[in-house]
Design a protein around this motif. Structure first.
Motif, PDB file in Angstrom:
ATOM      1  N   MET A   1      21.919  -7.110 -29.483  1.00 41.16           N
ATOM      2  CA  MET A   1      20.785  -6.259 -29.836  1.00 41.16           C
ATOM      3  C   MET A   1      20.216  -5.710 -28.538  1.00 41.16           C
ATOM      4  N   TRP A   2      19.697  -4.487 -28.587  1.00 41.04           N
ATOM      5  CA  TRP A   2      19.115  -3.880 -27.386  1.00 41.04           C
ATOM      6  C   TRP A   2      17.906  -3.041 -27.763  1.00 41.04           C
ATOM      7  N   VAL A   3      17.089  -2.760 -26.759  1.00 39.76           N
ATOM      8  CA  VAL A   3      15.912  -1.915 -26.937  1.00 39.76           C
ATOM      9  C   VAL A   3      15.668  -1.165 -25.632  1.00 39.76           C
ATOM     10  N   GLY A   4      15.263   0.066 -25.731  1.00 35.56           N
ATOM     11  CA  GLY A   4      14.810   0.821 -24.568  1.00 35.56           C
ATOM     12  C   GLY A   4      13.292   0.713 -24.486  1.00 35.56           C
ATOM     13  N   VAL A   5      12.778   0.421 -23.304  1.00 33.93           N
ATOM     14  CA  VAL A   5      11.328   0.265 -23.149  1.00 33.93           C
ATOM     15  C   VAL A   5      10.920   0.762 -21.770  1.00 33.93           C
ATOM     16  N   GLU A   6       9.776   1.416 -21.698  1.00 34.52           N
ATOM     17  CA  GLU A   6       9.266   1.894 -20.420  1.00 34.52           C
ATOM     18  C   GLU A   6       8.935   0.701 -19.525  1.00 34.52           C
ATOM     19  N   ARG A   7       9.233   0.832 -18.243  1.00 31.88           N
ATOM     20  CA  ARG A   7       9.038  -0.274 -17.293  1.00 31.88           C
ATOM     21  C   ARG A   7       7.569  -0.674 -17.144  1.00 31.88           C
ATOM     22  N   ASP A   8       6.633   0.218 -17.482  1.00 35.15           N
ATOM     23  CA  ASP A   8       5.214  -0.124 -17.344  1.00 35.15           C
ATOM     24  C   ASP A   8       4.570  -0.573 -18.657  1.00 35.15           C
ATOM     25  N   ASN A   9       5.357  -0.744 -19.704  1.00 33.89           N
ATOM     26  CA  ASN A   9       4.832  -1.216 -20.982  1.00 33.89           C
ATOM     27  C   ASN A   9       4.848  -2.746 -20.973  1.00 33.89           C
ATOM     28  N   GLU A  10       3.847  -3.305 -20.305  1.00 41.02           N
ATOM     29  CA  GLU A  10       3.797  -4.758 -20.095  1.00 41.02           C
ATOM     30  C   GLU A  10       3.751  -5.548 -21.397  1.00 41.02           C
ATOM     31  N   ALA A  11       3.032  -5.049 -22.395  1.00 41.84           N
ATOM     32  CA  ALA A  11       2.941  -5.784 -23.663  1.00 41.84           C
ATOM     33  C   ALA A  11       4.309  -5.891 -24.319  1.00 41.84           C
ATOM     34  N   ALA A  12       5.045  -4.789 -24.377  1.00 34.99           N
ATOM     35  CA  ALA A  12       6.379  -4.810 -24.980  1.00 34.99           C
ATOM     36  C   ALA A  12       7.326  -5.683 -24.164  1.00 34.99           C
ATOM     37  N   LEU A  13       7.291  -5.536 -22.845  1.00 38.51           N
ATOM     38  CA  LEU A  13       8.168  -6.341 -21.999  1.00 38.51           C
ATOM     39  C   LEU A  13       7.902  -7.832 -22.193  1.00 38.51           C
ATOM     40  N   ALA A  14       6.641  -8.207 -22.283  1.00 32.15           N
ATOM     41  CA  ALA A  14       6.290  -9.616 -22.494  1.00 32.15           C
ATOM     42  C   ALA A  14       6.782 -10.106 -23.850  1.00 32.15           C
ATOM     43  N   ALA A  15       6.617  -9.292 -24.896  1.00 31.81           N
ATOM     44  CA  ALA A  15       7.077  -9.686 -26.232  1.00 31.81           C
ATOM     45  C   ALA A  15       8.588  -9.878 -26.246  1.00 31.81           C
ATOM     46  N   TYR A  16       9.316  -8.952 -25.644  1.00 33.56           N
ATOM     47  CA  TYR A  16      10.776  -9.046 -25.638  1.00 33.56           C
ATOM     48  C   TYR A  16      11.254 -10.235 -24.794  1.00 33.56           C
ATOM     49  N   ARG A  17      10.616 -10.461 -23.641  1.00 33.35           N
ATOM     50  CA  ARG A  17      10.964 -11.621 -22.812  1.00 33.35           C
ATOM     51  C   ARG A  17      10.742 -12.917 -23.582  1.00 33.35           C
ATOM     52  N   SER A  18       9.600 -13.010 -24.252  1.00 31.88           N
ATOM     53  CA  SER A  18       9.282 -14.248 -24.970  1.00 31.88           C
ATOM     54  C   SER A  18      10.229 -14.479 -26.139  1.00 31.88           C
ATOM     55  N   ALA A  19      10.869 -13.406 -26.629  1.00 29.33           N
ATOM     56  CA  ALA A  19      11.834 -13.524 -27.724  1.00 29.33           C
ATOM     57  C   ALA A  19      13.258 -13.706 -27.195  1.00 29.33           C
ATOM     58  N   GLY A  20      13.410 -13.854 -25.861  1.00 33.55           N
ATOM     59  CA  GLY A  20      14.713 -14.171 -25.301  1.00 33.55           C
ATOM     60  C   GLY A  20      15.503 -13.014 -24.729  1.00 33.55           C
ATOM     61  N   ALA A  21      14.927 -11.814 -24.661  1.00 29.60           N
ATOM     62  CA  ALA A  21      15.659 -10.661 -24.130  1.00 29.60           C
ATOM     63  C   ALA A  21      15.799 -10.765 -22.621  1.00 29.60           C
ATOM     64  N   GLY A  22      16.948 -10.330 -22.128  1.00 28.81           N
ATOM     65  CA  GLY A  22      17.181 -10.265 -20.694  1.00 28.81           C
ATOM     66  C   GLY A  22      16.965  -8.857 -20.199  1.00 28.81           C
ATOM     67  N   ASP A  23      16.788  -8.709 -18.891  1.00 30.90           N
ATOM     68  CA  ASP A  23      16.613  -7.399 -18.273  1.00 30.90           C
ATOM     69  C   ASP A  23      17.979  -6.887 -17.838  1.00 30.90           C
ATOM     70  N   ASP A  24      18.386  -5.756 -18.389  1.00 32.87           N
ATOM     71  CA  ASP A  24      19.692  -5.178 -18.095  1.00 32.87           C
ATOM     72  C   ASP A  24      19.598  -4.117 -17.003  1.00 32.87           C
ATOM     73  N   GLY A  25      18.452  -3.999 -16.343  1.00 32.84           N
ATOM     74  CA  GLY A  25      18.293  -3.048 -15.252  1.00 32.84           C
ATOM     75  C   GLY A  25      17.604  -1.775 -15.685  1.00 32.84           C
ATOM     76  N   VAL A  26      17.510  -0.848 -14.756  1.00 30.96           N
ATOM     77  CA  VAL A  26      16.832   0.420 -14.989  1.00 30.96           C
ATOM     78  C   VAL A  26      17.832   1.423 -15.552  1.00 30.96           C
ATOM     79  N   PHE A  27      17.382   2.234 -16.502  1.00 32.30           N
ATOM     80  CA  PHE A  27      18.230   3.298 -17.006  1.00 32.30           C
ATOM     81  C   PHE A  27      17.392   4.547 -17.184  1.00 32.30           C
ATOM     82  N   ALA A  28      18.046   5.682 -17.262  1.00 26.91           N
ATOM     83  CA  ALA A  28      17.358   6.953 -17.476  1.00 26.91           C
ATOM     84  C   ALA A  28      17.577   7.393 -18.909  1.00 26.91           C
ATOM     85  N   MET A  29      16.550   7.910 -19.529  1.00 25.77           N
ATOM     86  CA  MET A  29      16.663   8.422 -20.887  1.00 25.77           C
ATOM     87  C   MET A  29      16.472   9.923 -20.863  1.00 25.77           C
ATOM     88  N   ARG A  30      17.326  10.619 -21.530  1.00 25.52           N
ATOM     89  CA  ARG A  30      17.226  12.069 -21.683  1.00 25.52           C
ATOM     90  C   ARG A  30      17.057  12.369 -23.166  1.00 25.52           C
TER      91      ARG A  30
END
Length: 139
Positions: free
Chosen positions: A102-131
Protein backbone atom coordinates in the motif's frame (compact mmCIF):
# COMPACT_ATOMS: atom_id res chain seq x y z
CA UNK A 1 -15.22 4.25 17.48
CA UNK A 2 -16.70 2.02 14.82
CA UNK A 3 -15.07 1.72 11.37
CA UNK A 4 -17.31 0.48 8.58
CA UNK A 5 -17.03 0.20 4.82
CA UNK A 6 -19.43 2.56 3.05
CA UNK A 7 -21.77 0.57 0.81
CA UNK A 8 -24.54 3.10 0.09
CA UNK A 9 -24.74 6.58 -1.38
CA UNK A 10 -26.50 7.66 1.83
CA UNK A 11 -23.40 6.75 3.86
CA UNK A 12 -21.10 8.57 1.43
CA UNK A 13 -23.27 11.67 1.38
CA UNK A 14 -23.59 11.55 5.18
CA UNK A 15 -19.81 11.91 5.47
CA UNK A 16 -19.59 14.77 2.98
CA UNK A 17 -18.66 17.29 5.71
CA UNK A 18 -15.31 15.46 5.82
CA UNK A 19 -14.53 15.91 2.11
CA UNK A 20 -12.73 18.78 0.40
CA UNK A 21 -15.94 19.78 -1.39
CA UNK A 22 -19.57 18.79 -1.77
CA UNK A 23 -20.40 15.22 -2.75
CA UNK A 24 -23.12 14.47 -5.28
CA UNK A 25 -25.41 11.44 -5.45
CA UNK A 26 -24.18 10.72 -9.00
CA UNK A 27 -20.49 10.74 -8.03
CA UNK A 28 -21.20 8.72 -4.88
CA UNK A 29 -23.01 6.06 -6.93
CA UNK A 30 -20.17 5.95 -9.47
CA UNK A 31 -17.64 5.57 -6.65
CA UNK A 32 -19.54 2.62 -5.19
CA UNK A 33 -19.91 0.99 -8.61
CA UNK A 34 -16.21 1.33 -9.51
CA UNK A 35 -14.29 -1.89 -9.08
CA UNK A 36 -11.49 -1.60 -6.56
CA UNK A 37 -12.70 1.64 -4.94
CA UNK A 38 -13.56 1.63 -1.27
CA UNK A 39 -14.19 4.03 1.57
CA UNK A 40 -14.02 3.25 5.26
CA UNK A 41 -15.80 5.65 7.61
CA UNK A 42 -15.04 6.00 11.33
CA UNK A 43 -18.10 6.73 13.44
CA UNK A 44 -17.95 8.16 16.95
CA UNK A 45 -21.29 8.04 18.76
CA UNK A 46 -22.97 7.40 15.40
CA UNK A 47 -21.44 10.49 13.74
CA UNK A 48 -18.96 10.24 10.81
CA UNK A 49 -15.70 11.46 12.37
CA UNK A 50 -13.24 10.48 9.64
CA UNK A 51 -12.72 8.47 6.49
CA UNK A 52 -10.09 6.84 4.37
CA UNK A 53 -10.52 5.99 0.70
CA UNK A 54 -8.49 3.49 -1.24
CA UNK A 55 -8.12 2.37 -4.83
CA UNK A 56 -6.74 -0.97 -5.92
CA UNK A 57 -4.16 -0.47 -8.65
CA UNK A 58 -3.26 -3.40 -10.91
CA UNK A 59 -0.31 -3.74 -13.26
CA UNK A 60 0.66 -6.76 -15.40
CA UNK A 61 4.17 -7.11 -13.92
CA UNK A 62 3.45 -6.15 -10.33
CA UNK A 63 0.06 -7.47 -9.33
CA UNK A 64 -2.25 -5.40 -7.13
CA UNK A 65 -1.36 -2.68 -4.67
CA UNK A 66 -3.57 -0.35 -2.65
CA UNK A 67 -3.33 3.40 -3.06
CA UNK A 68 -4.47 5.28 0.02
CA UNK A 69 -6.22 8.00 -1.92
CA UNK A 70 -7.41 10.27 0.88
CA UNK A 71 -7.59 10.39 4.67
CA UNK A 72 -9.49 12.97 6.70
CA UNK A 73 -10.53 13.34 10.32
CA UNK A 74 -12.98 16.03 11.43
CA UNK A 75 -11.31 18.72 13.57
CA UNK A 76 -13.05 17.89 16.89
CA UNK A 77 -11.91 14.23 16.61
CA UNK A 78 -8.25 14.75 15.73
CA UNK A 79 -5.35 13.47 17.85
CA UNK A 80 -7.40 10.53 19.11
CA UNK A 81 -5.88 7.82 16.88
CA UNK A 82 -8.70 7.84 14.34
CA UNK A 83 -6.39 8.53 11.38
CA UNK A 84 -4.09 5.70 12.46
CA UNK A 85 -7.03 3.32 12.97
CA UNK A 86 -8.47 4.16 9.53
CA UNK A 87 -5.07 3.65 7.89
CA UNK A 88 -4.61 0.32 9.67
CA UNK A 89 -8.12 -0.76 8.63
CA UNK A 90 -7.37 0.07 4.98
CA UNK A 91 -4.08 -1.86 5.20
CA UNK A 92 -5.94 -4.85 6.65
CA UNK A 93 -8.46 -4.68 3.81
CA UNK A 94 -5.61 -4.45 1.28
CA UNK A 95 -4.04 -7.60 2.76
CA UNK A 96 -7.41 -9.36 2.70
CA UNK A 97 -7.73 -8.50 -1.01
CA UNK A 98 -4.28 -9.92 -1.77
CA UNK A 99 -2.49 -6.61 -2.38
CA UNK A 100 1.29 -6.85 -2.16
CA UNK A 101 1.57 -3.39 -0.59
CA UNK A 102 0.00 0.00 0.00
CA UNK A 103 1.25 3.52 -0.69
CA UNK A 104 0.21 7.14 -0.25
CA UNK A 105 1.52 10.43 -1.58
CA UNK A 106 1.75 13.13 1.08
CA UNK A 107 3.27 16.60 1.24
CA UNK A 108 6.48 16.68 3.29
CA UNK A 109 5.11 19.49 5.51
CA UNK A 110 1.83 17.73 6.37
CA UNK A 111 2.96 16.73 9.85
CA UNK A 112 -0.43 15.38 10.95
CA UNK A 113 -0.67 13.00 7.99
CA UNK A 114 2.97 11.95 8.30
CA UNK A 115 2.49 11.19 12.00
CA UNK A 116 -0.68 9.16 11.33
CA UNK A 117 1.01 7.12 8.60
CA UNK A 118 4.16 6.55 10.69
CA UNK A 119 2.09 5.39 13.65
CA UNK A 120 0.27 2.94 11.34
CA UNK A 121 3.60 1.43 10.25
CA UNK A 122 4.35 3.26 6.98
CA UNK A 123 7.96 3.71 5.96
CA UNK A 124 9.47 6.72 4.21
CA UNK A 125 10.26 5.89 0.58
CA UNK A 126 12.01 9.22 -0.06
CA UNK A 127 11.11 12.40 -1.88
CA UNK A 128 9.19 12.32 -5.13
CA UNK A 129 7.78 14.91 -7.51
CA UNK A 130 4.12 14.97 -8.47
CA UNK A 131 2.90 16.40 -11.74
CA UNK A 132 -0.78 16.99 -12.47
CA UNK A 133 -3.03 17.66 -15.44
CA UNK A 134 -6.15 19.78 -14.88
CA UNK A 135 -8.95 19.03 -17.34
CA UNK A 136 -11.81 21.04 -15.83
CA UNK A 137 -15.28 19.89 -14.88
CA UNK A 138 -16.61 19.47 -18.44
CA UNK A 139 -13.64 17.66 -19.97
Amino acid sequence: MDIRRATTTTELLGASHLYDGPATPTWAARFLAASGHLMLIAYVDGVPAGFVSGIEMLHPDKGTEMCLYELAVDEPYRRRGIGRALTEALAAEARRRGCYGMWVGVERDNEAALAAYRSAGAGDDGVFAMRTWEFGAGS
